[in-house]
Motif scaffolding. Structure first.
Motif, PDB file in Angstrom:
ATOM      1  N   MET A   1      16.870  26.393  21.969  1.00  0.00           N
ATOM      2  CA  MET A   1      17.627  25.504  22.650  1.00  0.00           C
ATOM      3  C   MET A   1      18.666  26.734  23.908  1.00  0.00           C
ATOM      4  N   GLY A   2      18.368  26.350  24.674  1.00  0.00           N
ATOM      5  CA  GLY A   2      18.680  26.960  25.856  1.00  0.00           C
ATOM      6  C   GLY A   2      20.171  26.551  25.732  1.00  0.00           C
ATOM      7  N   ARG A   3      21.429  27.841  26.478  1.00  0.00           N
ATOM      8  CA  ARG A   3      22.709  27.557  26.380  1.00  0.00           C
ATOM      9  C   ARG A   3      23.214  27.059  27.549  1.00  0.00           C
ATOM     10  N   ALA A   4      23.979  26.065  27.496  1.00  0.00           N
ATOM     11  CA  ALA A   4      24.200  25.868  28.760  1.00  0.00           C
ATOM     12  C   ALA A   4      24.599  26.624  29.874  1.00  0.00           C
ATOM     13  N   PRO A   5      24.916  25.837  30.457  1.00  0.00           N
ATOM     14  CA  PRO A   5      24.783  27.008  32.646  1.00  0.00           C
ATOM     15  C   PRO A   5      26.585  27.143  32.385  1.00  0.00           C
ATOM     16  N   CYS A   6      27.073  28.552  33.633  1.00  0.00           N
ATOM     17  CA  CYS A   6      28.557  28.308  32.462  1.00  0.00           C
ATOM     18  C   CYS A   6      28.838  27.200  34.216  1.00  0.00           C
ATOM     19  N   CYS A   7      28.667  26.847  35.429  1.00  0.00           N
ATOM     20  CA  CYS A   7      29.207  25.977  35.695  1.00  0.00           C
ATOM     21  C   CYS A   7      27.857  24.779  36.257  1.00  0.00           C
ATOM     22  N   ASP A   8      28.779  23.980  36.910  1.00  0.00           N
ATOM     23  CA  ASP A   8      28.022  23.083  37.554  1.00  0.00           C
ATOM     24  C   ASP A   8      26.588  22.941  38.796  1.00  0.00           C
ATOM     25  N   LYS A   9      26.101  23.658  38.938  1.00  0.00           N
ATOM     26  CA  LYS A   9      25.707  23.987  40.400  1.00  0.00           C
ATOM     27  C   LYS A   9      24.974  23.225  41.029  1.00  0.00           C
ATOM     28  N   ALA A  10      25.947  22.057  40.553  1.00  0.00           N
ATOM     29  CA  ALA A  10      25.901  20.785  41.692  1.00  0.00           C
ATOM     30  C   ALA A  10      27.483  20.498  42.186  1.00  0.00           C
ATOM     31  N   THR A  11      27.954  21.041  41.208  1.00  0.00           N
ATOM     32  CA  THR A  11      29.837  21.064  42.721  1.00  0.00           C
ATOM     33  C   THR A  11      29.882  22.732  42.954  1.00  0.00           C
ATOM     34  N   VAL A  12      29.347  23.514  42.250  1.00  0.00           N
ATOM     35  CA  VAL A  12      30.133  24.992  43.015  1.00  0.00           C
ATOM     36  C   VAL A  12      29.611  25.287  44.078  1.00  0.00           C
ATOM     37  N   LYS A  13      30.312  25.629  44.802  1.00  0.00           N
ATOM     38  CA  LYS A  13      29.638  26.411  46.641  1.00  0.00           C
ATOM     39  C   LYS A  13      28.612  27.589  45.731  1.00  0.00           C
ATOM     40  N   ARG A  14      27.471  27.568  46.612  1.00  0.00           N
ATOM     41  CA  ARG A  14      27.033  29.070  46.628  1.00  0.00           C
ATOM     42  C   ARG A  14      26.970  29.606  48.442  1.00  0.00           C
ATOM     43  N   GLY A  15      26.250  31.158  47.787  1.00  0.00           N
ATOM     44  CA  GLY A  15      25.417  31.697  49.105  1.00  0.00           C
ATOM     45  C   GLY A  15      27.131  32.867  49.353  1.00  0.00           C
ATOM     46  N   PRO A  16      26.764  33.061  50.618  1.00  0.00           N
ATOM     47  CA  PRO A  16      27.638  33.595  51.531  1.00  0.00           C
ATOM     48  C   PRO A  16      29.081  33.633  50.962  1.00  0.00           C
ATOM     49  N   TRP A  17      30.570  34.396  51.520  1.00  0.00           N
ATOM     50  CA  TRP A  17      31.411  33.824  51.276  1.00  0.00           C
ATOM     51  C   TRP A  17      32.742  34.145  52.153  1.00  0.00           C
ATOM     52  N   GLY A  46      41.607  27.404  42.805  1.00  0.00           N
ATOM     53  CA  GLY A  46      41.084  26.222  43.544  1.00  0.00           C
ATOM     54  C   GLY A  46      39.779  26.549  44.254  1.00  0.00           C
ATOM     55  N   LEU A  47      39.314  27.390  43.915  1.00  0.00           N
ATOM     56  CA  LEU A  47      37.909  27.642  44.679  1.00  0.00           C
ATOM     57  C   LEU A  47      36.667  26.933  44.463  1.00  0.00           C
ATOM     58  N   LYS A  48      36.192  26.840  45.160  1.00  0.00           N
ATOM     59  CA  LYS A  48      34.769  26.120  44.786  1.00  0.00           C
ATOM     60  C   LYS A  48      33.678  26.970  43.921  1.00  0.00           C
ATOM     61  N   ARG A  49      33.698  28.014  43.186  1.00  0.00           N
ATOM     62  CA  ARG A  49      32.691  28.571  43.144  1.00  0.00           C
ATOM     63  C   ARG A  49      32.672  28.882  41.798  1.00  0.00           C
ATOM     64  N   CYS A  50      32.178  29.696  41.055  1.00  0.00           N
ATOM     65  CA  CYS A  50      31.504  30.197  40.196  1.00  0.00           C
ATOM     66  C   CYS A  50      32.032  31.248  39.454  1.00  0.00           C
ATOM     67  N   GLY A  51      32.647  31.303  38.350  1.00  0.00           N
ATOM     68  CA  GLY A  51      33.398  32.212  37.836  1.00  0.00           C
ATOM     69  C   GLY A  51      32.470  33.816  38.316  1.00  0.00           C
ATOM     70  N   LYS A  52      31.143  33.758  37.735  1.00  0.00           N
ATOM     71  CA  LYS A  52      30.242  34.626  37.444  1.00  0.00           C
ATOM     72  C   LYS A  52      30.567  35.229  39.253  1.00  0.00           C
ATOM     73  N   SER A  53      30.298  34.527  39.952  1.00  0.00           N
ATOM     74  CA  SER A  53      29.994  34.794  41.617  1.00  0.00           C
ATOM     75  C   SER A  53      31.689  35.180  41.836  1.00  0.00           C
ATOM     76  N   CYS A  54      32.451  34.869  41.180  1.00  0.00           N
ATOM     77  CA  CYS A  54      33.954  35.428  41.927  1.00  0.00           C
ATOM     78  C   CYS A  54      33.736  36.966  40.937  1.00  0.00           C
ATOM     79  N   ARG A  55      33.568  37.313  39.333  1.00  0.00           N
ATOM     80  CA  ARG A  55      33.711  38.255  39.331  1.00  0.00           C
ATOM     81  C   ARG A  55      32.377  39.797  40.203  1.00  0.00           C
TER      82      ARG A  55
END
Length: 226
Positions: A1-17, A46-55
């Motif tokens: 059983m894989g672990r749950a993703p740390c964030c919802d990829k459908a709602t977080v923003k990705r790519g360059p900041w 209020g950022l639509k970013r994954c926590g890992k991405s912020c870190r």
DNA sequence: AAAGTCCCCAACCGCTGCATT
DNA sequence: TAATGCAGCGGTTGGGGACTT
């Protein structure tokens, strides 16, 4: 059983900041710190970013006193020495280089330092670079058998390990052309203390780095100067 | 000038270790 | 003790600028 993703990829923003996102993150952390919870941080800001991405963004770009580019010969030297002793533990190497991040050191190694030693292009990786071919022939082309026995003979060496051996040989040759073979330093059973949890297949003796400190690498070689 | 190729580097992916429950 | 969740890490990817043809 894989672990749950740390964030919802459908709602977080990705790519360059964007500059706005950088400002929001920087301002918040400077005022409140990370509060030891990167996952909650983007929601608070209020950022639509994954926590890992912020870190990652904070550690590699927004953090104060970050240096980018222009590695000095001394820094090159430090990276070479530490790579020999602890391999690709970039976070540890970065702690020895004030203002440098692990990502920066890793990129610098992959794009510049490795190329300087192996002399090949990245896309030649796995095909055998001209330099690696020279090394192979210089060692009678039967390096693998010797290494197998040095490694205990019970498992093949990974490509990265082989590459590291080549790099080590190059560095040893620069420092001490008539000295001991790097294979004599190959002690799979002696792990570097700081990396006892390292799951890599093998580890070099840390004394290689200590030797380097008492006998600095030739800066002409390491900086790629003629 | 256009097309193709190279390659740097910011960012992402997925794994491991550790702390907590 | 086992399960869970997070931080941290190293490997990898791909966008886009630089360079070459």
């Amino acid at each position: 059983m894989g672990r749950a993703p740390c964030c919802d990829k459908a709602t977080v923003k990705r790519g360059p900041w964007s500059p706005e996102e950088d400002t929001m993150l920087k301002t918040y952390i400077e005022e409140h710190g990370t509060e030891n919870n990167w996952i909650a941080l983007p929601h608070k800001i209020g950022l639509k970013r994954c926590g890992k991405s912020c870190r990652l963004r904070w550690l590699n770009y927004l953090r104060p006193n970050i240096k980018h580019g222009d590695f000095t010969p001394e820094e090159d030297n430090t990276i070479y020495k530490l790579y020999i002793s602890i391999a690709s533990r970039w976070s540890i190497i970065a702690t020895r280089l004030p203002g440098r991040t692990d990502n920066d050191v890793k990129n610098y190694w992959n794009t510049e330092l490795k190329k300087r030693l192996l002399g090949g292009r990245r896309k030649d990786h796995g095909q055998g670079t001209p330099a690696s071919n020279e090394l192979d022939s210089a060692n009678g082309g039967d390096q693998s058998n010797e290494l197998d026995s040095a490694n205990g003979g019970d498992q093949p060496l990974s490509a990265s390990t082989m590459e590291r051996i080549q790099l080590c040989m190059q560095l040893q040759e620069m420092q001490n052309p008539l000295g001991v073979s790097p294979l004599q330093l190959w002690q799979p059973n002696r792990q570097v203390a700081a990396h006892s949890n390292n799951n890599s297949s093998s580890s070099f003796n840390v004394t290689v780095a200590e030797q380097g400190q008492s006998s600095p690498l030739n800066d002409q070689h390491l900086s790629g100067q003629p």
